[in-house]
Design an enzyme around this catalytic site. Structure first.
Site, PDB file in Angstrom:
ATOM      1  N   ARG A 228       0.849  -1.188   0.000  1.00  0.00           N
ATOM      2  CA  ARG A 228       0.000   0.000   0.000  1.00  0.00           C
ATOM      3  C   ARG A 228       0.889   1.244   0.000  1.00  0.00           C
ATOM      4  O   ARG A 228       1.959   1.258   0.613  1.00  0.00           O
ATOM      5  CB  ARG A 228      -0.894   0.041   1.241  1.00  0.00           C
ATOM      6  CG  ARG A 228      -2.041  -0.944   1.221  1.00  0.00           C
ATOM      7  CD  ARG A 228      -3.119  -0.569   0.189  1.00  0.00           C
ATOM      8  NE  ARG A 228      -4.270  -1.469   0.244  1.00  0.00           N
ATOM      9  CZ  ARG A 228      -4.444  -2.515  -0.553  1.00  0.00           C
ATOM     10  NH1 ARG A 228      -3.568  -2.810  -1.492  1.00  0.00           N
ATOM     11  NH2 ARG A 228      -5.529  -3.271  -0.439  1.00  0.00           N
ATOM     12  N   HIS A 276      -1.049  -0.054  -9.740  1.00  0.00           N
ATOM     13  CA  HIS A 276      -1.728  -0.975  -8.803  1.00  0.00           C
ATOM     14  C   HIS A 276      -2.234  -2.227  -9.534  1.00  0.00           C
ATOM     15  O   HIS A 276      -3.424  -2.547  -9.496  1.00  0.00           O
ATOM     16  CB  HIS A 276      -2.874  -0.244  -8.094  1.00  0.00           C
ATOM     17  CG  HIS A 276      -3.269  -0.882  -6.797  1.00  0.00           C
ATOM     18  ND1 HIS A 276      -3.575  -0.163  -5.672  1.00  0.00           N
ATOM     19  CD2 HIS A 276      -3.407  -2.194  -6.434  1.00  0.00           C
ATOM     20  CE1 HIS A 276      -3.896  -0.991  -4.687  1.00  0.00           C
ATOM     21  NE2 HIS A 276      -3.796  -2.228  -5.127  1.00  0.00           N
TER      22      HIS A 276
HETATM   23  P1  NAP Z   1      -1.719 -11.686   5.037  1.00  0.00           P
HETATM   24  O1  NAP Z   1      -1.882 -13.099   4.621  1.00  0.00           O
HETATM   25  O2  NAP Z   1      -2.613 -11.147   6.089  1.00  0.00           O
HETATM   26  O3  NAP Z   1      -0.204 -11.495   5.489  1.00  0.00           O
HETATM   27  C1  NAP Z   1       0.257 -10.361   6.136  1.00  0.00           C
HETATM   28  C2  NAP Z   1       1.660 -10.607   6.677  1.00  0.00           C
HETATM   29  O4  NAP Z   1       2.152  -9.385   7.238  1.00  0.00           O
HETATM   30  C3  NAP Z   1       1.700 -11.653   7.771  1.00  0.00           C
HETATM   31  O5  NAP Z   1       2.852 -12.440   7.641  1.00  0.00           O
HETATM   32  C4  NAP Z   1       1.786 -10.801   9.053  1.00  0.00           C
HETATM   33  O6  NAP Z   1       2.450 -11.445  10.131  1.00  0.00           O
HETATM   34  C5  NAP Z   1       2.636  -9.662   8.546  1.00  0.00           C
HETATM   35  N1  NAP Z   1       2.463  -8.471   9.403  1.00  0.00           N
HETATM   36  C6  NAP Z   1       1.354  -7.762   9.661  1.00  0.00           C
HETATM   37  N2  NAP Z   1       1.599  -6.755  10.518  1.00  0.00           N
HETATM   38  C7  NAP Z   1       2.915  -6.835  10.821  1.00  0.00           C
HETATM   39  C8  NAP Z   1       3.769  -6.097  11.653  1.00  0.00           C
HETATM   40  N3  NAP Z   1       3.317  -5.058  12.375  1.00  0.00           N
HETATM   41  N4  NAP Z   1       5.058  -6.465  11.733  1.00  0.00           N
HETATM   42  C9  NAP Z   1       5.521  -7.532  11.038  1.00  0.00           C
HETATM   43  N5  NAP Z   1       4.763  -8.281  10.217  1.00  0.00           N
HETATM   44  C10 NAP Z   1       3.465  -7.938  10.110  1.00  0.00           C
HETATM   45  O7  NAP Z   1      -1.875 -10.710   3.792  1.00  0.00           O
HETATM   46  P2  NAP Z   1      -1.617 -11.026   2.231  1.00  0.00           P
HETATM   47  O8  NAP Z   1      -2.761 -11.737   1.636  1.00  0.00           O
HETATM   48  O9  NAP Z   1      -0.278 -11.642   2.094  1.00  0.00           O
HETATM   49  O10 NAP Z   1      -1.630  -9.534   1.635  1.00  0.00           O
HETATM   50  C11 NAP Z   1      -0.720  -8.568   2.092  1.00  0.00           C
HETATM   51  C12 NAP Z   1      -1.068  -7.185   1.555  1.00  0.00           C
HETATM   52  O11 NAP Z   1      -0.760  -7.099   0.167  1.00  0.00           O
HETATM   53  C13 NAP Z   1      -2.546  -6.807   1.607  1.00  0.00           C
HETATM   54  O12 NAP Z   1      -2.916  -6.373   2.917  1.00  0.00           O
HETATM   55  C14 NAP Z   1      -2.633  -5.688   0.586  1.00  0.00           C
HETATM   56  O13 NAP Z   1      -2.435  -4.439   1.190  1.00  0.00           O
HETATM   57  C15 NAP Z   1      -1.478  -5.993  -0.371  1.00  0.00           C
HETATM   58  N6  NAP Z   1      -1.969  -6.338  -1.725  1.00  0.00           N
HETATM   59  C16 NAP Z   1      -1.630  -5.537  -2.765  1.00  0.00           C
HETATM   60  C17 NAP Z   1      -2.061  -5.875  -4.046  1.00  0.00           C
HETATM   61  C18 NAP Z   1      -1.653  -5.060  -5.247  1.00  0.00           C
HETATM   62  O14 NAP Z   1      -2.168  -5.307  -6.338  1.00  0.00           O
HETATM   63  N7  NAP Z   1      -0.734  -4.141  -5.135  1.00  0.00           N
HETATM   64  C19 NAP Z   1      -2.843  -7.018  -4.244  1.00  0.00           C
HETATM   65  C20 NAP Z   1      -3.158  -7.807  -3.154  1.00  0.00           C
HETATM   66  C21 NAP Z   1      -2.716  -7.460  -1.884  1.00  0.00           C
HETATM   67  P3  NAP Z   1       1.802 -12.772  10.817  1.00  0.00           P
HETATM   68  O15 NAP Z   1       1.947 -13.850   9.781  1.00  0.00           O
HETATM   69  O16 NAP Z   1       2.661 -13.008  11.982  1.00  0.00           O
HETATM   70  O17 NAP Z   1       0.375 -12.430  11.111  1.00  0.00           O
HETATM   71  C1  GLV Z   2      -5.446  -5.190  -3.793  1.00  0.00           C
HETATM   72  O1  GLV Z   2      -4.795  -4.215  -3.635  1.00  0.00           O
HETATM   73  C2  GLV Z   2      -5.833  -6.096  -2.754  1.00  0.00           C
HETATM   74  O2  GLV Z   2      -5.660  -5.767  -1.576  1.00  0.00           O
HETATM   75  O3  GLV Z   2      -6.333  -7.181  -3.088  1.00  0.00           O
END
Ligand code: NAP
Ligand code: GLV
Length: 313
Positions: A228, A276
């Site tokens: 983000r 994005h």
């Molecule tokens: P997720 O499965 O919830 O994973 C989040 C990870 O971040 C987990 O490993 C979590 O630790 C870690 N985390 C959270 N807060 C933290 C902190 N304060 N310190 C250290 N580690 C921390 O999420 P995801 O599905 O992988 O997605 C991640 C993010 O990608 C989304 O929230 C979104 O903003 C972004 N995204 C962007 C796009 C794009 O097109 N650009 C698309 C999809 C997603 P734990 O494992 O210990 O809980």
């Molecule tokens: C896109 O940014 C998502 O969070 O899936």
């Protein structure tokens, strides 16, 4: 069963058709045309604050993305914006992990193989060997080892790069050196050649990529932000690029999207901008996942991807 749908681009028809096929027993309503009506489920991306407030009729809210900041931050506008006790459910991969791994791997290989420098040489008609990076020195750190980050880290480890991961709780991912919590952050960052950010946006992670963090990385490191925009202090990155601490950055997300035409990032050749797109919401995969979860809930089964409102992801 009624689903109420909100998509900010107003392109409802393919979603309505998709849900009609995947859940023929459900009636799928556009939010704009069904305001005030009760529904069983809301399916939303960045909904308006009025949509969820007080909605005790809902059994769950399904977010059409992995990141739920667009829903949770409604509470900044109105502390009661979210319906108490109604689970908010994020997309769990649904085809995004593969896209993220492709995007990040493309950026890493472009830096590792010096393709920008060879492009510049080609434009100048220059045939010249450039000293390659050593793979063993090209350490990559992935911040956020969740659904997407773990897949990115494993993919990069498969290329033989040394890969580190950082998360809140301890993790074990094959081929990845794991660090966690505030205590582990310093050792995770120290000397990284590439930093990949795939954290959720929360109060704890906002502004995390600032001057202090950037100067913990190796001199001439690269930054890839696919999470983000508000994770990154944009002026700090620009200054670090201009000063030579950061050799280049690939940014898919920004504080203001679309990135304003007068933003200095557009003029900085060492910063690569994409709109994005690193992991798009794939409609068929997402509908299939949500329909599966609605069926599981109807049978009283637990589902994955329920957001912890306190933690913020
Ligand atoms: P997720 O499965 O919830 O994973 C989040 C990870 O971040 C987990 O490993 C979590 O630790 C870690 N985390 C959270 N807060 C933290 C902190 N304060 N310190 C250290 N580690 C921390 O999420 P995801 O599905 O992988 O997605 C991640 C993010 O990608 C989304 O929230 C979104 O903003 C972004 N995204 C962007 C796009 C794009 O097109 N650009 C698309 C999809 C997603 P734990 O494992 O210990 O809980
Ligand atoms: C896109 O940014 C998502 O969070 O899936």
């Amino acid at each position: 069963m009624k689903l109420q749908l909100y998509v900010p681009d107003g392109r409802y028809e393919p979603w309505i058709e998709g849900f009609a096929e995947a859940l023929p027993e459900a009636q799928c309503l556009k939010w704009e045309e069904s305001q005030g009506e009760a529904a069983d489920y809301a399916v939303v991306w960045r909904p308006p604050v009025a949509m969820l407030r007080g909605r005790q009729d809902l059994r769950a809210v399904f977010n059409l993305g992995a990141g739920v900041d667009g829903i949770l931050r409604l509470r900044d506008e109105d502390p009661d914006a979210l319906p108490a006790g109604v689970p908010i459910v994020r997309l769990d991969d649904a085809g995004m992990a593969a896209q993220m791994a492709e995007y990040v791997t493309a950026a890493v290989l472009r830096y590792f193989r010096k393709l920008d420098a060879y492009d510049a040489q080609e434009r100048a008609g220059t045939w010249k060997f450039l000293k390659p990076h050593r793979r063993a020195d090209f350490t990559i750190g992935v911040m956020g080892i969740g659904t997407l980050g773990a897949h990115i880290a494993r993919t990069l480890a498969g290329f033989g790069f040394p890969v580190r991961g950082w998360s809140r709780s301890a993790k074990a991912v094959d081929g990845v050196e794991s660090f966690h919590g505030e205590d582990g952050q310093r050792a995770f960052l120290d000397g990284l050649h590439v930093l990949v950010n795939v954290l959720p946006l929360t109060a704890e992670t906002e502004d995390i990529i600032d001057t202090g963090l950037l100067y913990r990385l190796a001199r001439g490191a690269y930054v890839i932000n696919v999470a983000r925009g508000p994770h990154l202090v944009e002026d700090d990155l620009l200054a670090a690029v201009r000063e030579g601490q950061i050799a280049g950055a690939t940014l898919d997300v920004f504080r203001t999207e679309p990135l304003p035409a007068d933003h200095p990032f557009w003029q900085e050749p060492r910063i690569t901008i994409t709109p994005h797109i690193s992991a798009l919401t794939l409609r068929e995969d997402s509908i299939a996942q949500i329909a599966g979860k609605i069926r599981a809930l109807a049978e009283g089964k637990p589902i994955a991807g329920v957001v912890d409102l306190q933690r913020g992801y």
